[in-house]
Design a protein around this motif. Structure first.
Motif, PDB file in Angstrom:
ATOM      1  N   THR A   7      54.414  77.141  34.991  1.00  0.00           N
ATOM      2  CA  THR A   7      54.892  78.298  34.249  1.00  0.00           C
ATOM      3  C   THR A   7      56.399  78.184  34.076  1.00  0.00           C
ATOM      4  O   THR A   7      57.079  77.563  34.864  1.00  0.00           O
ATOM      5  CB  THR A   7      54.559  79.597  34.984  1.00  0.00           C
ATOM      6  OG1 THR A   7      55.280  79.619  36.209  1.00  0.00           O
ATOM      7  CG2 THR A   7      53.081  79.676  35.279  1.00  0.00           C
ATOM      8  N   LYS A 134      51.842  87.432  30.331  1.00  0.00           N
ATOM      9  CA  LYS A 134      51.578  86.679  31.556  1.00  0.00           C
ATOM     10  C   LYS A 134      50.647  85.503  31.302  1.00  0.00           C
ATOM     11  O   LYS A 134      50.783  84.437  31.919  1.00  0.00           O
ATOM     12  CB  LYS A 134      50.972  87.605  32.613  1.00  0.00           C
ATOM     13  CG  LYS A 134      51.957  88.589  33.227  1.00  0.00           C
ATOM     14  CD  LYS A 134      51.290  89.391  34.332  1.00  0.00           C
ATOM     15  CE  LYS A 134      52.286  90.286  35.048  1.00  0.00           C
ATOM     16  NZ  LYS A 134      51.664  91.041  36.152  1.00  0.00           N
ATOM     17  N   SER A 135      49.694  85.680  30.376  1.00  0.00           N
ATOM     18  CA  SER A 135      48.772  84.586  30.080  1.00  0.00           C
ATOM     19  C   SER A 135      49.505  83.415  29.422  1.00  0.00           C
ATOM     20  O   SER A 135      49.172  82.249  29.657  1.00  0.00           O
ATOM     21  CB  SER A 135      47.636  85.076  29.170  1.00  0.00           C
ATOM     22  OG  SER A 135      48.088  85.353  27.861  1.00  0.00           O
ATOM     23  N   ASP A 137      52.729  82.808  29.988  1.00  0.00           N
ATOM     24  CA  ASP A 137      53.598  82.279  31.047  1.00  0.00           C
ATOM     25  C   ASP A 137      52.852  81.330  31.983  1.00  0.00           C
ATOM     26  O   ASP A 137      53.450  80.433  32.573  1.00  0.00           O
ATOM     27  CB  ASP A 137      54.187  83.447  31.841  1.00  0.00           C
ATOM     28  CG  ASP A 137      55.373  83.031  32.690  1.00  0.00           C
ATOM     29  OD1 ASP A 137      56.144  82.160  32.242  1.00  0.00           O
ATOM     30  OD2 ASP A 137      55.516  83.556  33.798  1.00  0.00           O
ATOM     31  N   LYS A 138      51.542  81.499  32.106  1.00  0.00           N
ATOM     32  CA  LYS A 138      50.758  80.642  32.996  1.00  0.00           C
ATOM     33  C   LYS A 138      50.656  79.206  32.479  1.00  0.00           C
ATOM     34  O   LYS A 138      50.583  78.264  33.264  1.00  0.00           O
ATOM     35  CB  LYS A 138      49.356  81.215  33.188  1.00  0.00           C
ATOM     36  CG  LYS A 138      49.302  82.450  34.069  1.00  0.00           C
ATOM     37  CD  LYS A 138      47.878  82.961  34.194  1.00  0.00           C
ATOM     38  CE  LYS A 138      47.829  84.218  35.063  1.00  0.00           C
ATOM     39  NZ  LYS A 138      46.456  84.757  35.166  1.00  0.00           N
TER      40      LYS A 138
END
Length: 266
Positions: A7, A134-135, A137-138
């Motif tokens: 990330t 967030k998805s 960033d993963k």
């Protein structure tokens, strides 16, 4: 093959170094400073083109946007298709529940032959906690671009005066710095105008003041920015205003053709 390794939240001044060794599946580039955002997007696309992504699909998320278009493009697994860049523009910064769900689903199973580049206005800190961000960033990178400080703008201006080959002394540079008030689009327009008007000749304070006094309400580079983000209503308004104010056609054409040349180089 795209790297799916870690990330990452990165800053604009780190992007070039990051891209020298990485190309992640998804990039989210958010900013209220349009010039740096355009330059960041250009760097990402250039890296992608250099690594075999030869086709580019531009999708603009406006009210009523059909997210199935994104799904169809990103699910292209044909053996004979080229690797593609999906340039997803969200001008108003509103992705909606459907868009959020689509992005989350895609990030759970990205296509290695697709690079997704999302551009939108600056995300607030609270938005970084949203599930769709967030998805990204993963598996990818979230790039938030900030307005430059006065010192950083000074450094940027010095670098670009040199790049344009302009002959400005420190006093003229200080006048120009104060006049642009941190607006890099306006600054680049002024540098273009000075280059067209004076080339590498010495530019006096009087020359500079006369050039600054002829500024239009709508900057010419506002037009190129509107073209790049496919904001058709703004393109129409700015073009009409520039015509009313008698802005030289040469200046408008120079700004547009410069952007076209940059794209052709890519």
């Amino acid at each position: 093959m795209l790297d799916i390794l870690f990330t990452m939240k990165i800053y604009f001044n780190q992007l070039r170094q990051h891209l020298s060794t990485n190309l992640l599946p998804v990039y989210l580039v958010s900013s209220d400073e349009p010039l740096q955002q355009i330059e960041a997007l250009d760097l990402i696309r250039k890296k992608a083109f250099d690594t075999g992504f030869l086709e580019r699909k531009i999708l603009t998320v406006l009210p009523g946007f059909d997210w199935k278009m994104f799904q169809q493009e990103s699910d292209n697994y044909s053996l004979f298709s080229e690797k593609i860049i999906i340039d997803l523009s969200i001008p108003n910064g509103k992705i909606g529940k459907e868009g959020s769900d689509v992005i989350k689903t895609y990030c759970n199973k990205p296509n290695s032959d697709v690079l997704v580049v999302i551009r939108m206005p600056k995300l607030q800190a609270s938005a970084l906690q949203q599930a769709w961000v967030k998805s990204i960033d993963k598996i990818g990178a979230v790039l938030r671009i900030y307005m430059l400080t006065h010192k950083e703008t000074d450094q940027w201006l010095s670098q670009n005066i040199k790049k344009f080959g302009l002959n400005l002394d420190n006093k003229c540079k200080s006048i120009l710095l104060n006049s642009i008030e941190g607006n890099l689009i306006a600054a680049k327009q002024e540098l273009f105008k000075l280059k067209i008007g004076f080339g590498d000749q010495k530019i006096s304070e009087e020359d500079l003041f006369n050039t600054l006094a002829n500024d239009s309400r709508y900057e010419v580079f506002d037009l190129t920015q509107a073209i790049l983000v496919s904001d058709f209503e703004r393109i129409s308004k700015i073009t009409h205003r520039l015509m009313q104010e008698g802005v030289p056609e040469l200046l408008v054409l120079y700004a547009i053709t410069s952007e076209v040349r940059n794209l052709l180089k890519l």
